[in-house]
Design a protein around this motif. Structure first.
Motif, PDB file in Angstrom:
ATOM      1  N   ASP A 136     -64.017  -8.707  26.899  1.00 19.56           N
ATOM      2  CA  ASP A 136     -63.592  -9.874  26.141  1.00 19.56           C
ATOM      3  C   ASP A 136     -63.520  -9.612  24.645  1.00 19.56           C
ATOM      4  OD1 ASP A 136     -63.400 -11.466  28.431  1.00 19.56           O
ATOM      5  OD2 ASP A 136     -65.545 -11.875  28.393  1.00 19.56           O
ATOM      6  N   GLU A 144     -56.006 -11.130  22.519  1.00 23.29           N
ATOM      7  CA  GLU A 144     -54.858 -10.605  23.258  1.00 23.29           C
ATOM      8  C   GLU A 144     -53.632 -10.565  22.350  1.00 23.29           C
ATOM      9  OE1 GLU A 144     -53.546  -8.784  26.499  1.00 23.29           O
ATOM     10  OE2 GLU A 144     -55.480  -9.787  26.534  1.00 23.29           O
ATOM     11  N   CYS A 193     -47.585  -9.796  23.469  1.00 24.51           N
ATOM     12  CA  CYS A 193     -46.603  -8.799  23.900  1.00 24.51           C
ATOM     13  C   CYS A 193     -45.334  -9.421  24.472  1.00 24.51           C
ATOM     14  CB  CYS A 193     -47.244  -7.850  24.908  1.00 24.51           C
ATOM     15  SG  CYS A 193     -48.597  -6.888  24.195  1.00 24.51           S
ATOM     16  N   ASP A 243     -59.762  -0.125  20.591  1.00 20.53           N
ATOM     17  CA  ASP A 243     -60.076   1.294  20.783  1.00 20.53           C
ATOM     18  C   ASP A 243     -60.287   2.004  19.444  1.00 20.53           C
ATOM     19  OD1 ASP A 243     -57.457   1.126  19.932  1.00 20.53           O
ATOM     20  OD2 ASP A 243     -56.662   2.501  21.435  1.00 20.53           O
ATOM     21  N   CYS A 265     -48.504  -3.081  21.788  1.00 14.57           N
ATOM     22  CA  CYS A 265     -48.016  -3.511  23.098  1.00 14.57           C
ATOM     23  C   CYS A 265     -47.274  -2.390  23.819  1.00 14.57           C
ATOM     24  CB  CYS A 265     -47.104  -4.720  22.945  1.00 14.57           C
ATOM     25  SG  CYS A 265     -47.944  -6.208  22.368  1.00 14.57           S
ATOM     26  N   ASN A 311     -49.767   0.095  25.114  1.00 14.82           N
ATOM     27  CA  ASN A 311     -50.439  -0.444  26.303  1.00 14.82           C
ATOM     28  C   ASN A 311     -49.559  -0.286  27.535  1.00 14.82           C
ATOM     29  OD1 ASN A 311     -52.955  -1.247  25.345  1.00 14.82           O
ATOM     30  ND2 ASN A 311     -52.252  -3.286  24.782  1.00 14.82           N
ATOM     31  N   LEU A 312     -48.275  -0.565  27.385  1.00 12.08           N
ATOM     32  CA  LEU A 312     -47.344  -0.436  28.501  1.00 12.08           C
ATOM     33  C   LEU A 312     -47.199   1.029  28.925  1.00 12.08           C
ATOM     34  CD1 LEU A 312     -45.312  -1.931  30.338  1.00 12.08           C
ATOM     35  CD2 LEU A 312     -43.579  -1.472  28.594  1.00 12.08           C
ATOM     36  N   ASN A 321     -50.592   2.185  30.349  1.00 12.43           N
ATOM     37  CA  ASN A 321     -51.162   1.269  31.343  1.00 12.43           C
ATOM     38  C   ASN A 321     -52.603   0.904  30.976  1.00 12.43           C
ATOM     39  OD1 ASN A 321     -51.027  -0.375  33.591  1.00 12.43           O
ATOM     40  ND2 ASN A 321     -51.834   1.187  34.961  1.00 12.43           N
ATOM     41  N   THR A 322     -52.779   0.479  29.712  1.00 12.26           N
ATOM     42  CA  THR A 322     -54.086   0.069  29.202  1.00 12.26           C
ATOM     43  C   THR A 322     -54.022  -1.386  28.760  1.00 12.26           C
ATOM     44  OG1 THR A 322     -53.509   0.860  26.987  1.00 12.26           O
ATOM     45  CG2 THR A 322     -54.720   2.388  28.414  1.00 12.26           C
ATOM     46  N   ASN A 323     -55.134  -1.916  28.329  1.00 11.05           N
ATOM     47  CA  ASN A 323     -55.186  -3.275  27.802  1.00 11.05           C
ATOM     48  C   ASN A 323     -55.979  -3.283  26.507  1.00 11.05           C
ATOM     49  OD1 ASN A 323     -54.788  -6.017  27.588  1.00 11.05           O
ATOM     50  ND2 ASN A 323     -56.576  -6.527  28.807  1.00 11.05           N
ATOM     51  N   ARG A 352     -56.769  -4.507  22.996  1.00  9.02           N
ATOM     52  CA  ARG A 352     -56.568  -5.808  22.361  1.00  9.02           C
ATOM     53  C   ARG A 352     -56.656  -5.661  20.845  1.00  9.02           C
ATOM     54  NH1 ARG A 352     -58.109 -10.093  26.231  1.00  9.02           N
ATOM     55  NH2 ARG A 352     -59.069 -11.241  24.535  1.00  9.02           N
TER      56      ARG A 352
END
Length: 96
Positions: A28, A32, A35, A55, A66, A69-70, A73-75, A77
């Motif tokens: 959390d 976010e 994107c 990160d 964004c 991340n795509l 394949n990460t998230n 924030r």
């Protein structure tokens, strides 16, 4: 009066307990990224509007975060807007 004091102490203890109950805070952490507002297949603009990711990598703008991340394949924030305060010494500016 004693009942009120006990109630207040229990309420305070419950609030503190919930604040410490996060598991590593990683899931959390940050906010976010928006994107959905970017055409990631069309590429991102070169406008420098730095974003610090969770990160601890500085992304040149939100669209680049964004896109990364795509791609990975990460998230990741948004930790904060601007440069990272405690950035990784191995992290460079991420570019699309």
């Amino acid at each position: 009066m004693k009942a009120t004091a006990v109630f207040l102490l229990l309420s305070l203890a419950l609030c503190c307990y919930e604040g410490n109950a996060e598991m590593d805070g990683a899931a959390d952490e940050g906010t976010e990224a928006s994107c959905g507002t970017y055409d990631l297949k069309g590429g991102c603009t070169k406008i420098f509007d730095p974003i610090c990711g969770t990160d601890n990598v500085v992304y040149s703008n939100e669209c680049v975060l964004c896109a990364q991340n795509l791609k990975r394949n990460t998230n990741v924030r948004i930790k904060n807007r601007g440069l990272c305060k405690n950035h990784s010494p191995h992290a460079n500016f991420a570019e699309n």
